[in-house]
Design a protein around this motif. Structure first.
Motif, short mmCIF file in Angstrom:
data_model
loop_
_atom_site.label_atom_id
_atom_site.label_comp_id
_atom_site.label_asym_id
_atom_site.label_seq_id
_atom_site.Cartn_x
_atom_site.Cartn_y
_atom_site.Cartn_z
N ASP A 8 52.74 51.16 -42.52
CA ASP A 8 53.16 50.82 -41.16
C ASP A 8 52.73 49.41 -40.75
N TYR A 9 51.54 48.98 -41.21
CA TYR A 9 50.99 47.67 -40.86
C TYR A 9 50.39 47.04 -42.11
N ILE A 10 50.54 45.72 -42.23
CA ILE A 10 49.85 44.97 -43.28
C ILE A 10 48.95 43.96 -42.61
N ALA A 11 47.64 44.10 -42.83
CA ALA A 11 46.65 43.17 -42.28
C ALA A 11 46.51 42.00 -43.24
N ILE A 12 46.48 40.78 -42.69
CA ILE A 12 46.50 39.57 -43.50
C ILE A 12 45.25 38.75 -43.24
N CYS A 13 44.41 38.66 -44.26
CA CYS A 13 43.14 37.91 -44.18
C CYS A 13 43.09 36.86 -45.28
N SER A 14 44.23 36.41 -45.72
CA SER A 14 44.32 35.44 -46.81
C SER A 14 44.07 34.03 -46.27
N PRO A 15 43.96 33.03 -47.14
CA PRO A 15 43.79 31.64 -46.68
C PRO A 15 44.92 31.23 -45.73
N ASN A 16 44.58 30.34 -44.79
CA ASN A 16 45.48 30.00 -43.70
C ASN A 16 46.88 29.60 -44.17
N TYR A 17 46.96 28.81 -45.23
CA TYR A 17 48.25 28.29 -45.65
C TYR A 17 49.15 29.37 -46.26
N LEU A 18 48.60 30.55 -46.55
CA LEU A 18 49.39 31.65 -47.10
C LEU A 18 49.81 32.66 -46.02
N HIS A 19 49.29 32.51 -44.82
CA HIS A 19 49.61 33.47 -43.76
C HIS A 19 51.12 33.60 -43.55
N ASP A 20 51.80 32.47 -43.50
CA ASP A 20 53.23 32.47 -43.24
C ASP A 20 53.97 33.33 -44.27
N SER A 21 53.70 33.09 -45.55
CA SER A 21 54.36 33.84 -46.62
C SER A 21 54.03 35.32 -46.55
N HIS A 22 52.78 35.64 -46.28
CA HIS A 22 52.37 37.04 -46.27
C HIS A 22 52.90 37.78 -45.06
N MET A 23 53.05 37.09 -43.93
CA MET A 23 53.68 37.74 -42.77
C MET A 23 55.15 38.02 -43.05
N ARG A 24 55.83 37.07 -43.67
CA ARG A 24 57.24 37.29 -44.01
C ARG A 24 57.38 38.47 -44.96
N PHE A 25 56.45 38.57 -45.91
CA PHE A 25 56.47 39.72 -46.83
C PHE A 25 56.31 41.03 -46.07
N ALA A 26 55.35 41.07 -45.14
CA ALA A 26 55.10 42.29 -44.38
C ALA A 26 56.35 42.72 -43.61
N LEU A 27 56.97 41.78 -42.91
CA LEU A 27 58.15 42.10 -42.11
C LEU A 27 59.30 42.61 -42.99
N ARG A 28 59.50 41.95 -44.11
CA ARG A 28 60.59 42.35 -45.01
C ARG A 28 60.29 43.66 -45.72
N ALA A 29 59.02 44.03 -45.79
CA ALA A 29 58.63 45.30 -46.40
C ALA A 29 58.70 46.45 -45.39
N GLY A 30 59.16 46.15 -44.18
CA GLY A 30 59.31 47.19 -43.17
C GLY A 30 58.03 47.52 -42.43
N ALA A 31 57.08 46.59 -42.44
CA ALA A 31 55.80 46.82 -41.76
C ALA A 31 55.58 45.75 -40.70
N ASP A 32 54.77 46.07 -39.70
CA ASP A 32 54.28 45.05 -38.78
C ASP A 32 53.17 44.28 -39.48
N ALA A 33 53.01 43.01 -39.12
CA ALA A 33 51.93 42.19 -39.66
C ALA A 33 50.83 42.04 -38.62
N ILE A 34 49.57 42.17 -39.07
CA ILE A 34 48.40 41.87 -38.23
C ILE A 34 47.68 40.73 -38.92
N CYS A 35 47.78 39.54 -38.36
CA CYS A 35 47.32 38.34 -39.07
C CYS A 35 46.14 37.68 -38.37
N GLU A 36 45.17 37.30 -39.18
CA GLU A 36 44.03 36.55 -38.68
C GLU A 36 44.48 35.19 -38.16
#
Length: 323
Positions: free
Chosen positions: A78-106
């Protein structure tokens, strides 16, 4: 027995901030079913979710999340929490949304504002949402400050406040060997340690009118901000040489201070549970999204790209210590 709570995944499980997310997820009655980090020093997971799947390769993590989504038995994330390095946040949020989950990003949500603007389109396409951690908005002392300022502005819309913001959090040489020390990856000191303070200032004192950067280096930054109802002198550093003597003598390595008209706003305590409170707000539909995060991201970008570093009469007092 049917499980309650939400299925969550975590990207960046070996990072400094990840344990706060693990605790927040557990304390809100949810569970991590999959975690990913290229580093495998993630034994902390055992303290929270020892049954979680774990991956060191993003491709295998991606495949696992997709497998859970396709099962159709309630195991989808349902949710993907993102604690990766700052420059990867964008890519990981896009992954979460396309995977059908909400993103919770630092924070910072992204390094550059146009990345967040593009995410707004993906939110619409996917029907999912990006949430960010802006924990100072949930700090009782900051909430009280906002209410105090709002009352003063209601009585006199032209009222102005004089603010000094000082935040020094000492870091060792490891900092500069890590991604945090690379401006293109971290966004520099204004993004790394300042973005949530800038968000708080915007939230309390209204829209930004003017920003002047007096100094900006890898380990220190300072400048002046004019908001609708406040003039702010700010100073940020990861260098312990700028710590007040009284703090250094106590063996402390962090100093936070906000003064308003010379009066100290006490907010040094109460940080421990703010990630848990952030998750509670998100799960109840009251979390902070892209529109909330963008003003501070734009401000940080303005600070980073301001090359006209001229010290003037509005400089923070600690500017005198910058060589």
């Amino acid at each position: 027995m049917k499980q309650t709570g939400k299925n969550m995944a975590l990207i960046g499980a070996a990072g400094y901030i990840a344990p706060r997310h693990m605790r927040a997820i557990k304390d809100t009655g949810n569970r991590i079913v999959a975690a990913m980090d290229p580093k495998d020093s993630v034994g902390i997971i055992d303290s929270y979710f020892p049954e979680s799947a774990f991956f060191v390769e993003f491709e295998r993590f991606d495949r696992h999340i997709e497998k859970l989504r396709r099962r159709g038995d309630g195991s989808a994330v349902d949710y993907i929490a993102i604690c990766s390095p700052n420059y990867l946040h964008d890519s990981h949020m896009r992954f979460a949304l396309r995977a059908g989950a909400d993103a919770i990003c630092e924070k910072p949500l992204v390094v550059n504002p146009w990345n967040a603007e593009a995410l707004q389109d993906i939110e619409k396409d996917s029907g999912r949402k990006v949430h960010t951690i802006l924990q100072l908005r949930l700090h009782p002392s900051i909430i009280a400050l906002r209410e105090r300022v709002a009352a003063a502005v209601a009585a006199d819309p032209d009222v102005r406040f004089e603010i000094d913001l000082t935040y020094i959090t000492s870091r060792g040489s490891w900092y500069f060997a890590s991604w945090k020390g690379e401006d293109v990856k971290s966004g520099g000191i204004a993004a790394n340690i300042g973005v949530h303070f800038f968000d708080m200032l915007l939230w309390v004192f209204g829209p930004l009118v003017e920003s002047r950067t007096h100094a900006l280096a890898d380990d220190v930054g300072s400048g002046f901000l004019r908001f609708r109802n406040a003039d702010v002198r700010w100073f940020l550093s990861i260098n312990e040489r700028y710590l007040p003597d009284a703090i250094r003598e106590k063996g402390q390595r962090t100093y936070r201070s906000i003064t308003m008209g010379g009066e100290e706003i006490e907010f040094s305590e109460g940080f421990t549970d703010l990630h848990t409170e952030s998750y509670r707000h998100i799960l109840s539909g009251k979390g902070f999204g892209l529109d909330d995060a963008l003003p501070a991201i734009r401000l940080v970008h303005a600070i980073r790209t301001d090359k006209n570093h001229v010290r003037d009469s509005a400089a923070h007092p600690l500017m005198a210590d910058i060589v």
